[in-house]
Design an enzyme around this catalytic site. Structure first.
Site, PDB file in Angstrom:
ATOM      1  N   CYS A   2       0.765  -1.253  -0.023  1.00 51.06           N
ATOM      2  CA  CYS A   2       0.012   0.077   0.010  1.00 51.06           C
ATOM      3  C   CYS A   2       1.043   1.381   0.017  1.00 51.06           C
ATOM      4  O   CYS A   2       1.656   1.493   0.905  1.00 51.06           O
ATOM      5  CB  CYS A   2      -0.914   0.070   1.123  1.00 51.06           C
ATOM      6  SG  CYS A   2      -1.786   1.342   1.447  1.00 51.06           S
ATOM      7  N   CYS A  31      -1.088   3.732  -6.274  1.00 47.71           N
ATOM      8  CA  CYS A  31      -2.133   3.031  -5.297  1.00 47.71           C
ATOM      9  C   CYS A  31      -2.281   1.613  -5.775  1.00 47.71           C
ATOM     10  O   CYS A  31      -2.784   1.324  -6.982  1.00 47.71           O
ATOM     11  CB  CYS A  31      -3.315   3.786  -5.466  1.00 47.71           C
ATOM     12  SG  CYS A  31      -4.805   2.960  -4.233  1.00 47.71           S
TER      13      CYS A  31
HETATM   14  N1  DGL Z   1      -4.230   0.528  -1.703  1.00 44.89           N
HETATM   15  C1  DGL Z   1      -3.879   1.845  -1.263  1.00 44.89           C
HETATM   16  C2  DGL Z   1      -2.554   2.379  -1.814  1.00 44.89           C
HETATM   17  O1  DGL Z   1      -1.841   1.882  -2.443  1.00 44.89           O
HETATM   18  C3  DGL Z   1      -4.760   2.727  -0.913  1.00 44.89           C
HETATM   19  C4  DGL Z   1      -6.122   2.868  -0.721  1.00 44.89           C
HETATM   20  C5  DGL Z   1      -6.833   3.483   0.291  1.00 44.89           C
HETATM   21  O2  DGL Z   1      -7.086   4.663   0.326  1.00 44.89           O
HETATM   22  O3  DGL Z   1      -7.121   2.674   1.476  1.00 44.89           O
HETATM   23  O4  DGL Z   1      -2.237   3.579  -1.556  1.00 44.89           O
END
Ligand code: DGL
Length: 254
Positions: free
Chosen positions: A67, A182
């Site tokens: 993430c 993301c």
């Molecule tokens: N998948 C997450 C990232 O790579 C973020 C998504 C969220 O806002 O929770 O930033």
């Protein structure tokens, strides 16, 4: 491997290919989703505490923060809190984008959290001094990806609105790379491609993250045989039938 939701599965699928002999525990912190809008100190604290519990319970050989929003905020704090644990983070792929762009115009599509991080600004300053980097925050693309993965439907107009600010034209030059900063976004990349005003290279760092994790792990023989099935843990409690099925599709038991 942890994300706020299903986004980290884009990293898990690459990791599986490279490490078919390892056991994976995938954690979706859905009780905290979306991470993108969190206040920084509170999210950092949550992540340090959550990883503390996960490390004690599952004793992983390595932790992957799948993430960008979490990594750009908490990697240093996690390494300081658990100095014996190797952490692999996911941070915006600004360096490869700067190396590959021909037009010099690169966009970074991310959550509002990742866009405002000092970490992201530092990456741009360090690696992309000769490019023009356009940071684009999206408040709802991660949620759209969550819905898409569960229900197979996505509002294409909303995807179009989300990606539109990425496309810039200056003096006959056009944006030619969009960094998917993301981990949720690669699930929407075909729709993004369809709705884009012109073709660009959509940079997904998942394979590079999986390779980094592999490079830090001892050889399988030195680690011993992994015991048990691959697991999905959802911090929000028992998953509904749709989520359970989705996790099963990625080889994870709930
Ligand atoms: N998948 C997450 C990232 O790579 C973020 C998504 C969220 O806002 O929770 O930033």
């Amino acid at each position: 491997m942890l994300d706020s939701g299903v986004g980290g599965l884009t990293v898990l699928r690459e990791a599986r290919v490279l490490m078919p002999d390892r056991r994976f525990v995938y954690v979706a912190d859905d009780a905290g989703f979306p991470y993108g809008g969190w206040e920084e100190a509170a999210l950092r604290e949550r992540l340090v505490e959550l990883f503390g519990k996960l490390i004690a319970e599952h004793r992983p050989a390595i932790c992957v923060v799948a993430c960008n929003t979490a990594s750009t905020l908490a990697l240093d704090a996690l390494r300081a809190a658990y100095p014996d644990m190797p952490f692999v983070g996911t941070v915006p792929a600004i360096k490869p984008a700067a190396e590959r762009t021909r037009s010099g115009l690169v966009s970074v599509l991310a959550t509002p959290g990742t866009v405002k991080r000092q970490y992201t600004r530092d990456l741009i300053e360090k690696w992309a001094g000769r490019c023009s980097v356009n940071l684009v925050a999206s408040v709802n693309l991660a949620s759209l990806a969550e819905d898409y993965m569960r229900h197979g439907f996505v509002d294409e107009a909303a995807v179009k609105a989300g990606i539109e600010p990425c496309f810039i034209e200056v003096d006959g030059r056009r944006t030619d790379i969009v960094v998917l900063a993301c981990t949720h976004y690669p699930f929407l990349v075909n729709r993004m491609r369809k709705m884009a005003p012109w073709p660009v290279d959509w940079l997904d760092p998942a394979e590079a993250i999986a390779r980094r994790a592999l490079s830090l792990l001892p050889a399988p023989g030195e680690l011993g045989q992994p015991q048990g099935r691959d697991l999905a843990i959802l911090t929000g409690g028992a998953p509904d039938a749709v989520t359970r099925r989705l996790m099963q599709g990625f080889g994870l038991s709930t």
